[in-house]
Scaffold this motif. Structure first.
Motif, PDB file in Angstrom:
ATOM      1  N   TRP A 276     -68.346  22.275  75.927  1.00  0.00           N
ATOM      2  CA  TRP A 276     -68.718  23.054  74.850  1.00  0.00           C
ATOM      3  C   TRP A 276     -68.969  22.166  73.813  1.00  0.00           C
ATOM      4  CZ3 TRP A 276     -65.586  24.068  70.794  1.00  0.00           C
ATOM      5  CH2 TRP A 276     -64.290  23.986  71.228  1.00  0.00           C
ATOM      6  N   ILE A 277     -69.880  22.690  72.502  1.00  0.00           N
ATOM      7  CA  ILE A 277     -69.928  21.906  71.339  1.00  0.00           C
ATOM      8  C   ILE A 277     -70.333  22.905  70.374  1.00  0.00           C
ATOM      9  CG2 ILE A 277     -72.405  20.989  71.709  1.00  0.00           C
ATOM     10  CD1 ILE A 277     -71.501  18.260  70.549  1.00  0.00           C
ATOM     11  N   THR A 278     -69.944  22.762  69.167  1.00  0.00           N
ATOM     12  CA  THR A 278     -70.096  23.549  68.067  1.00  0.00           C
ATOM     13  C   THR A 278     -71.504  22.782  67.149  1.00  0.00           C
ATOM     14  OG1 THR A 278     -68.579  22.597  66.548  1.00  0.00           O
ATOM     15  CG2 THR A 278     -67.945  24.599  67.911  1.00  0.00           C
ATOM     16  N   ASN A 279     -71.973  23.542  66.310  1.00  0.00           N
ATOM     17  CA  ASN A 279     -73.036  22.777  65.308  1.00  0.00           C
ATOM     18  C   ASN A 279     -72.061  21.716  64.454  1.00  0.00           C
ATOM     19  OD1 ASN A 279     -74.466  22.380  62.756  1.00  0.00           O
ATOM     20  ND2 ASN A 279     -76.053  23.614  63.709  1.00  0.00           N
ATOM     21  N   LYS A 280     -70.974  22.025  64.057  1.00  0.00           N
ATOM     22  CA  LYS A 280     -70.303  21.047  63.084  1.00  0.00           C
ATOM     23  C   LYS A 280     -69.689  19.881  63.977  1.00  0.00           C
ATOM     24  CE  LYS A 280     -65.994  21.160  60.335  1.00  0.00           C
ATOM     25  NZ  LYS A 280     -64.619  21.629  59.863  1.00  0.00           N
ATOM     26  N   ILE A 281     -69.344  20.211  65.149  1.00  0.00           N
ATOM     27  CA  ILE A 281     -69.005  18.783  66.012  1.00  0.00           C
ATOM     28  C   ILE A 281     -70.056  18.105  66.246  1.00  0.00           C
ATOM     29  CG2 ILE A 281     -67.886  18.103  68.358  1.00  0.00           C
ATOM     30  CD1 ILE A 281     -66.262  20.785  68.199  1.00  0.00           C
ATOM     31  N   GLY A 282     -71.178  18.766  66.447  1.00  0.00           N
ATOM     32  CA  GLY A 282     -72.512  18.038  66.927  1.00  0.00           C
ATOM     33  C   GLY A 282     -72.901  17.186  65.532  1.00  0.00           C
ATOM     34  N   GLY A 287     -73.620  12.242  63.854  1.00  0.00           N
ATOM     35  CA  GLY A 287     -73.927  11.588  62.625  1.00  0.00           C
ATOM     36  C   GLY A 287     -75.097  12.157  61.926  1.00  0.00           C
ATOM     37  N   VAL A 288     -75.011  13.386  61.692  1.00  0.00           N
ATOM     38  CA  VAL A 288     -76.295  14.050  61.074  1.00  0.00           C
ATOM     39  C   VAL A 288     -75.744  14.901  60.107  1.00  0.00           C
ATOM     40  CG1 VAL A 288     -77.955  15.653  61.336  1.00  0.00           C
ATOM     41  CG2 VAL A 288     -77.836  13.606  62.853  1.00  0.00           C
ATOM     42  N   SER A 289     -76.196  15.021  58.973  1.00  0.00           N
ATOM     43  CA  SER A 289     -75.510  16.069  57.963  1.00  0.00           C
ATOM     44  C   SER A 289     -76.025  17.448  58.049  1.00  0.00           C
ATOM     45  CB  SER A 289     -75.453  15.502  56.417  1.00  0.00           C
ATOM     46  OG  SER A 289     -77.148  15.136  56.470  1.00  0.00           O
ATOM     47  N   SER A 290     -77.434  17.499  58.557  1.00  0.00           N
ATOM     48  CA  SER A 290     -78.092  18.778  58.613  1.00  0.00           C
ATOM     49  C   SER A 290     -77.882  19.733  59.651  1.00  0.00           C
ATOM     50  CB  SER A 290     -79.767  18.426  58.590  1.00  0.00           C
ATOM     51  OG  SER A 290     -80.342  19.459  58.921  1.00  0.00           O
ATOM     52  N   LYS A 291     -77.395  20.986  59.050  1.00  0.00           N
ATOM     53  CA  LYS A 291     -77.106  21.804  60.329  1.00  0.00           C
ATOM     54  C   LYS A 291     -78.120  22.285  61.149  1.00  0.00           C
ATOM     55  CE  LYS A 291     -74.154  26.144  60.026  1.00  0.00           C
ATOM     56  NZ  LYS A 291     -73.430  27.041  59.296  1.00  0.00           N
ATOM     57  N   SER A 292     -79.415  22.380  60.635  1.00  0.00           N
ATOM     58  CA  SER A 292     -80.808  22.915  61.204  1.00  0.00           C
ATOM     59  C   SER A 292     -81.252  21.859  62.070  1.00  0.00           C
ATOM     60  CB  SER A 292     -81.859  23.360  60.314  1.00  0.00           C
ATOM     61  OG  SER A 292     -82.293  22.288  59.309  1.00  0.00           O
TER      62      SER A 292
END
Ligand SMILES: [Zn+2]
Length: 322
Positions: A276-282, A287-292
């Motif tokens: 499983w993965i969370t947005n933060k871990i993703g 290597g991306v700063s944008s949540k969306s």
């Protein structure tokens, strides 16, 4: 019919982990060696699959079956079922000259420089047969005839026998010749008995129970999760750390762009880290700063969101005969 052989999980994991580990890691050379061996093994099995495809009008063919007997896994490289019998084939990838010593039950490989001893493949395949017999028995299928063969995948490998020649020539052959041996066995069975086995039901049962055991490769090679480098890998030059620019990935080294390079990185994550993965871990992993951006990519991948735990998981895939 083309036989679709999935890449073994252990091979997938080794392929995923090596580019993400520092080459100075104490286990790096060992992992590299195992990866090369497993690639050779996989190619050898695919070569034998290619020859077995000629039997697809006569038999149901399954590549790489894993079953559990008494809580322990046993693996068959190739499994075939016809209305008369079940066949298991073990593929060997030796190059040079191999000698089956029927007296001392050993296999000796001579690569032109030195001789090396290996586990006796005949005993190995007979053990597989016994395990499959027990497994079928436990599932209510008694007296299913099982025949086993050993396929030598490399056509240039020279096969020799020390001792009883006939006991080897009936079960060992180059991959190309194995379909002929199976057809000959089928002819004998057709003449000797009229009894049919429920081969479709049997194969479906095996598909339902076929499960490749997971291997904790990090533990096996003593790798800490912080030793694994995150990032999206460049499909052109293998550089780890592609950058997200608008809707594309761009390699800072060779400037190649890719729309889908994140797919492999996410596959690596699920293989190596956790299911499983969370947005933060993703964001960290890609290597991306944008949540969306991460949410959009996860949605594109059709990951399933669990709002209680705020985690994303992959969809499950099942297997069936039809
Ligand atoms: Zn590049």
């Amino acid at each position: 019919m083309n036989i679709q052989r999935p890449k073994p999980i252990r091979l997938q994991k080794l392929e995923a982990i090596l580019p993400r580990i520092n080459p100075t890691h104490p286990k790096y050379a060992e992992m590299e060696k195992e990866l090369a061996q497993r690639i050779r093994g996989y190619i050898g099995e695919k070569q034998v699959d290619y020859h077995l495809e000629t039997l697809s009008h006569k038999a149901i063919i399954l590549p790489g079956v894993n079953l559990q007997n008494n809580g322990r896994n046993f693996e068959m490289d190739h499994f075939l079922a016809t209305p008369h019998a079940v066949y298991i084939i073990d593929t060997k990838n030796f190059v040079g000259t191999i000698t089956f010593d029927t007296v001392y039950k050993q296999l000796i490989r001579d690569d032109g420089e030195k001789e090396t001893g290996y586990r006796y493949p005949v005993t190995q395949v007979q053990t597989q047969k016994l395990k499959l017999q027990q497994w079928l028995h436990r599932h209510g299928l008694q007296d299913v005839p099982i025949h086993c063969f050993i396929a030598v995948s490399e056509p240039s490998t020279i096969i020799k026998v020390k001792g009883d020649d006939s006991s080897i020539k009936n079960i060992v052959a180059h991959g190309e010749y194995i379909p002929h041996m199976i057809l000959e066995k089928e002819r004998q069975l057709q003449h000797s008995s009229q009894r049919f086995i429920p081969h479709k039901k049997l194969t479906q049962l095996i598909i339902n129970h076929n499960k490749e055991p997971d291997v904790d490769i990090l533990n096996r090679f003593d790798i800490k999760s912080q030793d694994i480098r995150p990032g999206v890998r460049c499909p052109h030059c293998d550089w780890l750390g592609m950058e997200r620019i608008f809707n594309n990935w761009q390699c800072p080294k060779c400037k190649v762009t890719s729309q889908y390079a994140h797919k492999a990185a996410l596959r690596d994550f699920f293989l190596l880290i956790q299911p499983w993965i969370t947005n933060k871990i993703g964001r960290y992993w890609l290597g991306v700063s944008s949540k969306s951006v991460i949410t959009r990519l996860f949605k594109q991948e059709k990951f399933i969101y669990n709002s209680n735990r705020q985690i994303w998981t992959q969809q499950r895939r099942g297997g069936s005969l039809c």
